[in-house]
Design a protein around this motif. Structure first.
Motif, PDB file in Angstrom:
ATOM      1  N   HIS A 204     108.125  32.942   1.505  1.00  0.00           N
ATOM      2  CA  HIS A 204     106.796  33.413   1.111  1.00  0.00           C
ATOM      3  C   HIS A 204     106.504  34.858   1.555  1.00  0.00           C
ATOM      4  O   HIS A 204     106.264  35.727   0.718  1.00  0.00           O
ATOM      5  CB  HIS A 204     105.713  32.468   1.636  1.00  0.00           C
ATOM      6  N   LEU A 205     106.521  35.119   2.861  1.00  0.00           N
ATOM      7  CA  LEU A 205     106.017  36.419   3.328  1.00  0.00           C
ATOM      8  C   LEU A 205     106.896  37.593   2.894  1.00  0.00           C
ATOM      9  O   LEU A 205     106.388  38.648   2.508  1.00  0.00           O
ATOM     10  CB  LEU A 205     105.833  36.394   4.853  1.00  0.00           C
ATOM     11  N   GLY A 206     108.215  37.436   2.950  1.00  0.00           N
ATOM     12  CA  GLY A 206     109.108  38.505   2.491  1.00  0.00           C
ATOM     13  C   GLY A 206     108.839  38.836   1.031  1.00  0.00           C
ATOM     14  O   GLY A 206     108.716  40.002   0.648  1.00  0.00           O
ATOM     15  N   HIS A 207     108.706  37.788   0.215  1.00  0.00           N
ATOM     16  CA  HIS A 207     108.433  38.000  -1.210  1.00  0.00           C
ATOM     17  C   HIS A 207     107.022  38.538  -1.454  1.00  0.00           C
ATOM     18  O   HIS A 207     106.805  39.313  -2.386  1.00  0.00           O
ATOM     19  CB  HIS A 207     108.609  36.681  -1.985  1.00  0.00           C
ATOM     20  N   PHE A 208     106.079  38.114  -0.615  1.00  0.00           N
ATOM     21  CA  PHE A 208     104.703  38.607  -0.762  1.00  0.00           C
ATOM     22  C   PHE A 208     104.683  40.123  -0.577  1.00  0.00           C
ATOM     23  O   PHE A 208     104.132  40.869  -1.396  1.00  0.00           O
ATOM     24  CB  PHE A 208     103.792  37.910   0.258  1.00  0.00           C
ATOM     25  N   LEU A 209     105.329  40.591   0.502  1.00  0.00           N
ATOM     26  CA  LEU A 209     105.375  42.035   0.757  1.00  0.00           C
ATOM     27  C   LEU A 209     106.112  42.754  -0.374  1.00  0.00           C
ATOM     28  O   LEU A 209     105.647  43.775  -0.894  1.00  0.00           O
ATOM     29  CB  LEU A 209     106.048  42.315   2.110  1.00  0.00           C
ATOM     30  N   LEU A 210     107.250  42.210  -0.758  1.00  0.00           N
ATOM     31  CA  LEU A 210     108.057  42.828  -1.820  1.00  0.00           C
ATOM     32  C   LEU A 210     107.248  42.992  -3.105  1.00  0.00           C
ATOM     33  O   LEU A 210     107.205  44.076  -3.708  1.00  0.00           O
ATOM     34  CB  LEU A 210     109.294  41.962  -2.089  1.00  0.00           C
ATOM     35  N   SER A 211     106.587  41.919  -3.530  1.00  0.00           N
ATOM     36  CA  SER A 211     105.903  42.008  -4.817  1.00  0.00           C
ATOM     37  C   SER A 211     104.668  42.894  -4.738  1.00  0.00           C
ATOM     38  O   SER A 211     104.357  43.601  -5.704  1.00  0.00           O
ATOM     39  CB  SER A 211     105.592  40.625  -5.400  1.00  0.00           C
ATOM     40  N   ARG A 212     103.999  42.887  -3.596  1.00  0.00           N
ATOM     41  CA  ARG A 212     102.851  43.791  -3.453  1.00  0.00           C
ATOM     42  C   ARG A 212     103.292  45.251  -3.520  1.00  0.00           C
ATOM     43  O   ARG A 212     102.657  46.091  -4.140  1.00  0.00           O
ATOM     44  CB  ARG A 212     102.122  43.515  -2.139  1.00  0.00           C
ATOM     45  N   LEU A 213     104.421  45.561  -2.855  1.00  0.00           N
ATOM     46  CA  LEU A 213     104.886  46.951  -2.828  1.00  0.00           C
ATOM     47  C   LEU A 213     105.433  47.403  -4.176  1.00  0.00           C
ATOM     48  O   LEU A 213     105.437  48.592  -4.473  1.00  0.00           O
ATOM     49  CB  LEU A 213     105.967  47.136  -1.751  1.00  0.00           C
ATOM     50  N   LEU A 214     105.904  46.454  -4.989  1.00  0.00           N
ATOM     51  CA  LEU A 214     106.510  46.837  -6.278  1.00  0.00           C
ATOM     52  C   LEU A 214     105.529  46.769  -7.451  1.00  0.00           C
ATOM     53  O   LEU A 214     105.858  47.165  -8.566  1.00  0.00           O
ATOM     54  CB  LEU A 214     107.727  45.961  -6.575  1.00  0.00           C
ATOM     55  N   LEU A 215     104.310  46.277  -7.183  1.00  0.00           N
ATOM     56  CA  LEU A 215     103.346  46.109  -8.271  1.00  0.00           C
ATOM     57  C   LEU A 215     103.054  47.428  -8.995  1.00  0.00           C
ATOM     58  O   LEU A 215     102.984  47.471 -10.224  1.00  0.00           O
ATOM     59  CB  LEU A 215     102.050  45.499  -7.727  1.00  0.00           C
ATOM     60  N   ASP A 216     102.941  48.511  -8.214  1.00  0.00           N
ATOM     61  CA  ASP A 216     102.666  49.816  -8.816  1.00  0.00           C
ATOM     62  C   ASP A 216     103.760  50.256  -9.770  1.00  0.00           C
ATOM     63  O   ASP A 216     103.481  50.842 -10.816  1.00  0.00           O
ATOM     64  CB  ASP A 216     102.501  50.882  -7.720  1.00  0.00           C
ATOM     65  N   ASP A 217     105.009  49.979  -9.386  1.00  0.00           N
ATOM     66  CA  ASP A 217     106.122  50.350 -10.263  1.00  0.00           C
ATOM     67  C   ASP A 217     106.051  49.570 -11.571  1.00  0.00           C
ATOM     68  O   ASP A 217     106.334  50.110 -12.640  1.00  0.00           O
ATOM     69  CB  ASP A 217     107.463  50.073  -9.576  1.00  0.00           C
ATOM     70  N   MET A 218     105.677  48.295 -11.463  1.00  0.00           N
ATOM     71  CA  MET A 218     105.564  47.498 -12.685  1.00  0.00           C
ATOM     72  C   MET A 218     104.418  48.018 -13.552  1.00  0.00           C
ATOM     73  O   MET A 218     104.522  48.055 -14.772  1.00  0.00           O
ATOM     74  CB  MET A 218     105.343  46.029 -12.357  1.00  0.00           C
ATOM     75  N   LYS A 219     103.321  48.416 -12.899  1.00  0.00           N
ATOM     76  CA  LYS A 219     102.186  48.965 -13.657  1.00  0.00           C
ATOM     77  C   LYS A 219     102.624  50.180 -14.458  1.00  0.00           C
ATOM     78  O   LYS A 219     102.191  50.390 -15.583  1.00  0.00           O
ATOM     79  CB  LYS A 219     101.074  49.390 -12.693  1.00  0.00           C
TER      80      LYS A 219
ATOM     81  N   LYS B  19     106.849  26.835  -0.547  1.00  0.00           N
ATOM     82  CA  LYS B  19     106.823  26.772  -2.008  1.00  0.00           C
ATOM     83  C   LYS B  19     105.391  26.654  -2.530  1.00  0.00           C
ATOM     84  O   LYS B  19     105.060  27.180  -3.587  1.00  0.00           O
ATOM     85  CB  LYS B  19     107.692  25.607  -2.491  1.00  0.00           C
ATOM     86  N   ILE B  20     104.529  25.927  -1.780  1.00  0.00           N
ATOM     87  CA  ILE B  20     103.098  25.895  -2.149  1.00  0.00           C
ATOM     88  C   ILE B  20     102.540  27.317  -2.090  1.00  0.00           C
ATOM     89  O   ILE B  20     101.811  27.756  -2.988  1.00  0.00           O
ATOM     90  CB  ILE B  20     102.285  25.000  -1.169  1.00  0.00           C
ATOM     91  N   CYS B  21     102.900  28.044  -1.023  1.00  0.00           N
ATOM     92  CA  CYS B  21     102.425  29.436  -0.904  1.00  0.00           C
ATOM     93  C   CYS B  21     102.913  30.262  -2.087  1.00  0.00           C
ATOM     94  O   CYS B  21     102.167  31.087  -2.626  1.00  0.00           O
ATOM     95  CB  CYS B  21     102.920  30.070   0.395  1.00  0.00           C
ATOM     96  N   ASN B  22     104.167  30.059  -2.516  1.00  0.00           N
ATOM     97  CA  ASN B  22     104.701  30.777  -3.674  1.00  0.00           C
ATOM     98  C   ASN B  22     103.844  30.524  -4.910  1.00  0.00           C
ATOM     99  O   ASN B  22     103.494  31.454  -5.648  1.00  0.00           O
ATOM    100  CB  ASN B  22     106.140  30.331  -3.987  1.00  0.00           C
ATOM    101  N   MET B  23     103.490  29.268  -5.133  1.00  0.00           N
ATOM    102  CA  MET B  23     102.739  28.930  -6.349  1.00  0.00           C
ATOM    103  C   MET B  23     101.288  29.423  -6.262  1.00  0.00           C
ATOM    104  O   MET B  23     100.724  29.894  -7.254  1.00  0.00           O
ATOM    105  CB  MET B  23     102.835  27.430  -6.623  1.00  0.00           C
TER     106      MET B  23
END
Ligand code: NDP
Length: 315
Positions: free
Chosen positions: A113-128, A194-198
């Motif tokens: 959860h937390l590793g992926h949370f940080l990763l996706s937050r940091l990459l959101l701008d690139d996706m935008k 996995k609940i946190c992921n969803m």
């Protein structure tokens, strides 16, 4: 142009099968984000993924520094980011004692959860910024975190409780190593993660879908009883689990089939709806599945998001 997709944990199992399925279409360049560079290179070669269709980049989700370094390296590569797949996971069903990430956080929730949370937050701008017509952020879920299903009711059941352990940082010192504040249980920690992921996928949808047009999705790929996920289980379990899934529960899917399913969520033009948890029926047709009460609880999703932001250093 070709799409660029980052897949975490693409060195084995579902991640590797998805990388292969996407690379074979000739429409994708796959960034295999893996903690073991050599293993990932070898896996790509033995899966027959051709060189021009993938790049291995180092990422250890069990370290916030490594996540930040990965994001910096990716940005430097100059590639656009069109789809991010958060797939990697650890599962420690037989662990008697907790183990910890580089930042001192219980390993399953810390990685999944937390590793992926940080990763996706940091990459959101690139996706935008990407001009790709269908941008997607996919977080692999699981039925085991879903207590409205038979498999999700096998004890120990997932439950986040009031999240006092998470709020305390899951460090085993002044806080519990379990999200709900209970005693360490490796199987439950995985299900909770996995609940946190969803929940995270849905919170992303609520916060960012309208503004960015990005599709946020999760999925249960089926029971892929042969992957490395079960590597830490007792030998008898590893022997009996695949035939049990094949013949008794009939939930078994091959790694290849599961890879095709996740590849659909990445690129199929009919799977663009955001906020959806995809599953497949016995004829391998996709459908929008229902999440359990806890895995779709709006206030819990917000709370997971807010506490996680603090832990990873974004708030
Ligand atoms: P595998 O164990 O085969 O793959 C997990 C991947 O995660 C591996 O590539 C592993 O790397 C990687 N990984 C683990 N820790 C880290 C880390 N700290 N940093 C970076 N990568 C890491 O399992 P699966 O393919 O089965 O699992 C993939 C996803 O599918 C998971 O999200 C899992 O929850 C989900 N899932 C699986 C089901 C199943 O039946 N197998 C059912 C439902 C969901 P390495 O190769 O270096 O070990």
């Amino acid at each position: 142009r070709k799409g660029t997709v980052i897949i975490t944990g693409a060195s084995s199992g579902l991640g590797l099968a998805t990388a292969k399925a996407l690379a074979e279409t000739g429409k994708w360049h796959v960034i295999m984000a893996c903690r073991d560079f050599l293993k990932a290179e070898r896996a790509a070669k033995s899966a027959g993924i051709s060189k021009e269709n993938y790049t291995v980049m180092h990422l250890d989700l069990a370290s916030f520094d490594s996540v930040r370094q990965f994001v910096a390296n990716f940005k430097q590569s100059g590639r656009p980011l069109d789809v991010l797949v958060c797939n990697a996971a650890v599962y420690q069903p037989t662990a008697k004692e907790p183990t910890f990430t580089a930042d001192g956080i219980e390993l399953s929730v810390g990685t999944n959860h937390l590793g992926h949370f940080l990763l996706s937050r940091l990459l959101l701008d690139d996706m935008k910024k990407s001009d790709y017509p269908s941008k997607r952020l996919i977080i692999v879920g699981s039925i085991t975190g879903n207590t409205n299903t038979l498999a999700g009711n096998v004890p120990p059941k997932a439950s986040l409780g009031d999240m006092r352990g998470l709020a305390g940082g899951l460090n085993g010192l002044n806080s519990s190593t379990m999200i709900d504040g209970g005693k360490f249980d490796g199987a439950k920690a995985y299900k909770d993660s996995k609940i946190c992921n969803m929940l995270t996928m849905q919170e992303f949808h609520r916060r960012y879908h309208e503004e960015t047009g990005i599709t946020f999705a999760s999925l249960y790929p089926g029971c892929i009883a042969t992957t490395g996920l079960f590597r830490e289980h007792i030998p008898l379990f590893r022997l009996l689990f695949p035939p049990f899934q094949k013949f008794i529960t009939k939930g078994y899917v091959s790694e290849e089939e599961s890879g095709k399913r996740l590849a659909q969520v990445v690129s199929d033009p009919s799977l663009t709806k955001s906020g959806v948890y995809w599953s497949w029926n016995k004829d391998s047709a996709s459908f929008e599945n229902q999440l359990s009460e806890e895995a779709s609880d709006v206030s819990k999703a917000r709370k997971v998001w807010e506490i996680s932001e603090k832990i990873v250093g974004l708030a």
